[in-house]
Design an enzyme around this catalytic site. Structure first.
Site, PDB file in Angstrom:
ATOM      1  N   ASP A   1      64.057  18.040  68.720  1.00 54.48           N
ATOM      2  CA  ASP A   1      63.554  16.756  68.983  1.00 54.48           C
ATOM      3  C   ASP A   1      62.231  17.053  69.631  1.00 54.48           C
ATOM      4  O   ASP A   1      62.148  17.979  70.334  1.00 54.48           O
ATOM      5  CB  ASP A   1      64.349  15.942  69.964  1.00 54.48           C
ATOM      6  CG  ASP A   1      64.114  14.638  70.271  1.00 54.48           C
ATOM      7  OD1 ASP A   1      64.076  13.897  69.556  1.00 54.48           O
ATOM      8  OD2 ASP A   1      63.614  14.336  71.445  1.00 54.48           O
TER       9      ASP A   1
ATOM     10  N   GLU B   1      61.455  17.921  64.120  1.00 56.19           N
ATOM     11  CA  GLU B   1      60.847  16.663  64.171  1.00 56.19           C
ATOM     12  C   GLU B   1      59.441  16.805  64.900  1.00 56.19           C
ATOM     13  O   GLU B   1      59.426  16.845  66.065  1.00 56.19           O
ATOM     14  CB  GLU B   1      61.782  15.680  65.016  1.00 56.19           C
ATOM     15  CG  GLU B   1      61.264  14.321  65.017  1.00 56.19           C
ATOM     16  CD  GLU B   1      61.209  13.345  66.290  1.00 56.19           C
ATOM     17  OE1 GLU B   1      61.244  12.244  66.199  1.00 56.19           O
ATOM     18  OE2 GLU B   1      61.222  14.097  67.528  1.00 56.19           O
TER      19      GLU B   1
HETATM   20  C1  GLC Z   1      62.600  11.531  69.232  1.00 55.35           C
HETATM   21  C2  GLC Z   1      64.067  10.991  68.756  1.00 55.35           C
HETATM   22  C3  GLC Z   1      63.528   9.494  69.707  1.00 55.35           C
HETATM   23  C4  GLC Z   1      63.454   9.656  71.346  1.00 55.35           C
HETATM   24  C5  GLC Z   1      62.363  10.798  71.518  1.00 55.35           C
HETATM   25  C6  GLC Z   1      62.581  11.144  72.920  1.00 55.35           C
HETATM   26  O1  GLC Z   1      61.224  11.289  68.603  1.00 55.35           O
HETATM   27  O2  GLC Z   1      64.061  10.893  67.485  1.00 55.35           O
HETATM   28  O3  GLC Z   1      64.840   8.577  69.191  1.00 55.35           O
HETATM   29  O4  GLC Z   1      63.502   8.495  71.838  1.00 55.35           O
HETATM   30  O5  GLC Z   1      62.492  11.642  70.791  1.00 55.35           O
HETATM   31  O6  GLC Z   1      63.554  12.008  72.958  1.00 55.35           O
END
Ligand code: GLC
Length: 577
Positions: free
Chosen positions: A222, A292
């Site tokens: 994340d 991500e």
């Molecule tokens: C990422 C997740 C999202 C979350 C953010 C903070 O982007 O996909 O859902 O709100 O991180 O953890």
């Protein structure tokens, strides 16, 4: 350099050779994102759970995906739907127990499905033991040094230490009673960790081993681009967004720094992923790290998947590209070039739990616009048009070489819930943006499994944590199974063929010129011996002679013995020699 060749009727430009790299599973896998609170509820409380997922894993084996990625199920006050983790080594009672997780993993592996779990290293929950200790221990303590605490500016430190905003709106700093401020790039309840502190790195390596020892096949990381911040936390006047969605330019865009601001994409993050790569490599060589990282341009993103770092990164440039053939062609070419340059597979993704579902984005008057949520008073997508285009987009995507991500419900053609009552919204973005951004609840609504059951079979009691639109009856899985034209069967056939034809490890050669085909509105490429056409234009286009249709996203037409591909339709065909 792209290779241009001329064959019988077409000129093609090869931009990606078949199996350019190894054949490890993750280089070509189709990975399905399970959002635990909304997949299936076994307990009856209206919130999905791990036993619910286990009970419906067969659906995914039948669909034909290779792996699942589970969004967080860890103990959490759920201030950001579980992306605020209070304990990285356990399961929230809302979702079950560690034993339930083990059962899920065993069943998934028994069905031939690999399992990726979500790791949230940028921030913890404010209920994490470390943060509680930090609050009690006070300024200057080693406990506070695990987070980013600073003195404020201005008289008596009453102003935040810098001008950064939170991704969800409002300032990125919250003041605690003793006067210090702590940084949170997201919600107040998600304090950012201090990755310069060796205790933090040691802790996360241990967390990785905890799940690896259990047998998970990998981690989705994340906010992978956020862990390290620029030294001195300088003020920044840019706009803090996940991604601008800038597309590759018609001419080769110069690569360089991402311009993401001092909170994102700093050089220091790469050392962290190199050490994690070593942790995973000590296992069986089969485990993966998926970034991500909302980083642009694609060459910058590719730095996360260099051979000694992560294995994959989500390709959000593809997700955000306009519904426009030349723009899509450019982003696909640029994606393959950027990942080929570092020996990583490209990934493809159209939907996830943070964006409006692609069926709905593609039904907006500005096709594939990316509002942060859609409410009752906003423009409502054209549902039929959006679904038609979404099926074409998905079929186009699933024929591309590399690895593809699906978000739960897209195999049913589910649209966004665009009429959710505002008082039911749970996404912190809704109130932190002072009700200017509706946020992400509309793509997180519980799945419809059975048309005639209460809650469409999501839960044994009929309860659902967000209401499902009544019109979703037509999308329920049981109305689609066995119906060849349904979205579910279309995805299923695509996944079967993709595997049989080995498209995931295949090649990509653009068809530059083809009779009666306008490159401004039609995408055409060849992967192995399959010709893939996606017609984004207004007029039908003819298929070449001697073409055997393998798969199509919608019914094809015929005129005077010629097969026609209608607008907003993708087709896979085999060209006979
Ligand atoms: C990422 C997740 C999202 C979350 C953010 C903070 O982007 O996909 O859902 O709100 O991180 O953890």
């Amino acid at each position: 350099m792209p290779l241009t060749t001329t064959s019988r009727a077409t000129t093609t430009t090869l931009v990606h050779p078949a199996a350019a790299q190894g054949r490890e599973w993750w280089r070509h896998a189709v990975i399905y994102q399970v959002y635990p609170r909304s997949y299936c509820d076994a307990s009856g409380d209206g919130i999905g759970d791990l036993p619910g997922i286990t009970a419906r894993l067969e659906h995914l084996a039948r669909l034909g995906v290779d792996a699942i990625w589970l969004s967080p199920f860890y103990p959490s006050p759920q201030a950001d739907a579980g992306y605020d983790v209070a304990d990285y080594r356990d399961v929230d009672p809302l979702f079950g127990t560690l034993a339930d997780f083990d059962a899920l993993l065993e069943r998934a592996h028994g069905l031939g499905l690999r399992v990726i779990v979500d790791l949230v290293p940028n921030h913890t929950s404010d209920e994490h033991a470390w943060f509680r200790e930090a609050l009690t221990a006070g300024p200057g303590s080693p406990e506070r040094a695990r987070y980013v605490f600073r003195a404020g500016k201005g008289t008596a430190g009453a102003e935040p230490p810098n001008n950064w905003s939170s991704m969800f709106g409002g300032p990125a700093w919250t003041r605690v009673p003793d006067g210090q401020w702590y940084l949170h790039l997201f919600d107040t309840r998600q304090p950012d960790l201090n990755w310069e502190n060796p205790q933090v790195s040691a802790e996360f390596e241990d967390v990785l081993r905890f799940w690896l020892d259990k047998g998970v096949n990998g981690f989705r990381i994340d906010v992978a681009h956020g862990l390290v911040k620029a030294a001195g936390l300088p003020d920044w006047d840019g706009n803090v967004v996940m991604i601008e969605g800038s597309e590759p330019e018609p001419e080769d865009a110069p690569s360089g720094a991402s311009g993401a601001g001092p909170m994102f994409d700093q050089e220091g993050v790469h050392e962290i992923y190199r050490s994690w790569n070593r942790v995973l490599a000590a296992y069986d060589g089969d485990r993966v790290l998926v970034a991500e990282a909302w980083v642009e341009p694609l060459e910058r993103l590719a730095r996360y998947v260099r051979p000694d770092e992560m294995h994959q990164a989500f390709n959000f440039s593809f997700l955000t590209t306009r519904w426009d053939a030349p723009a899509i062609k450019r982003v696909v070419t640029a994606s393959l070039a950027a990942s080929d340059a570092v020996g990583a597979p490209t990934t493809w993704v159209l939907s996830n739990h943070d964006v409006v579902r692609h069926t709905s984005r593609l039904g907006l008057s500005e096709a594939n616009a990316r509002p942060n949520g859609i409410g009752r008073d906003d423009e409502q997508p054209d549902e039929a048009l959006g679904l038609r285009r979404a099926r074409a987009a998905s079929l186009f995507m699933l024929a591309l070489p590399g690895s593809a991500y699906l978000y739960q419900g897209e195999e049913l053609g589910l649209p966004e819930h665009t009429e959710l009552a505002d008082d039911l919204r749970q996404d912190p973005a809704w109130w932190r943006s002072e009700h200017t951004e509706r946020g992400r609840d509309g793509c997180r609504v519980p799945l419809p499994w059975a048309k005639d059951e209460a809650g469409f079979g999501f839960s044994p009691t009929g309860a659902t944590w967000l209401p499902q639109p009544a019109a979703w009856a037509v999308y329920a899985l049981d109305t689609q199974q066995g119906n060849t034209d349904s979205t579910f069967e279309t995805y299923r056939a695509a996944l079967r063929l993709r595997k049989e034809l080995e498209l995931g490890t295949g090649s990509l050669a653009w068809v530059d010129a083809m009779a009666d085909i306008d490159p401004n509105s039609v995408l055409a490429f060849i992967n192995r011996d399959v010709l893939v056409l996606a017609n984004l234009g207004r007029d039908s286009v003819p298929l070449p002679e001697h073409a055997t249709v393998l798969h199509a996203s919608a019914e094809l037409d015929a005129f005077s013995g010629v097969t026609l591909v209608p607008c907003d339709t993708a087709v896979w065909v085999r060209l006979e020699a």
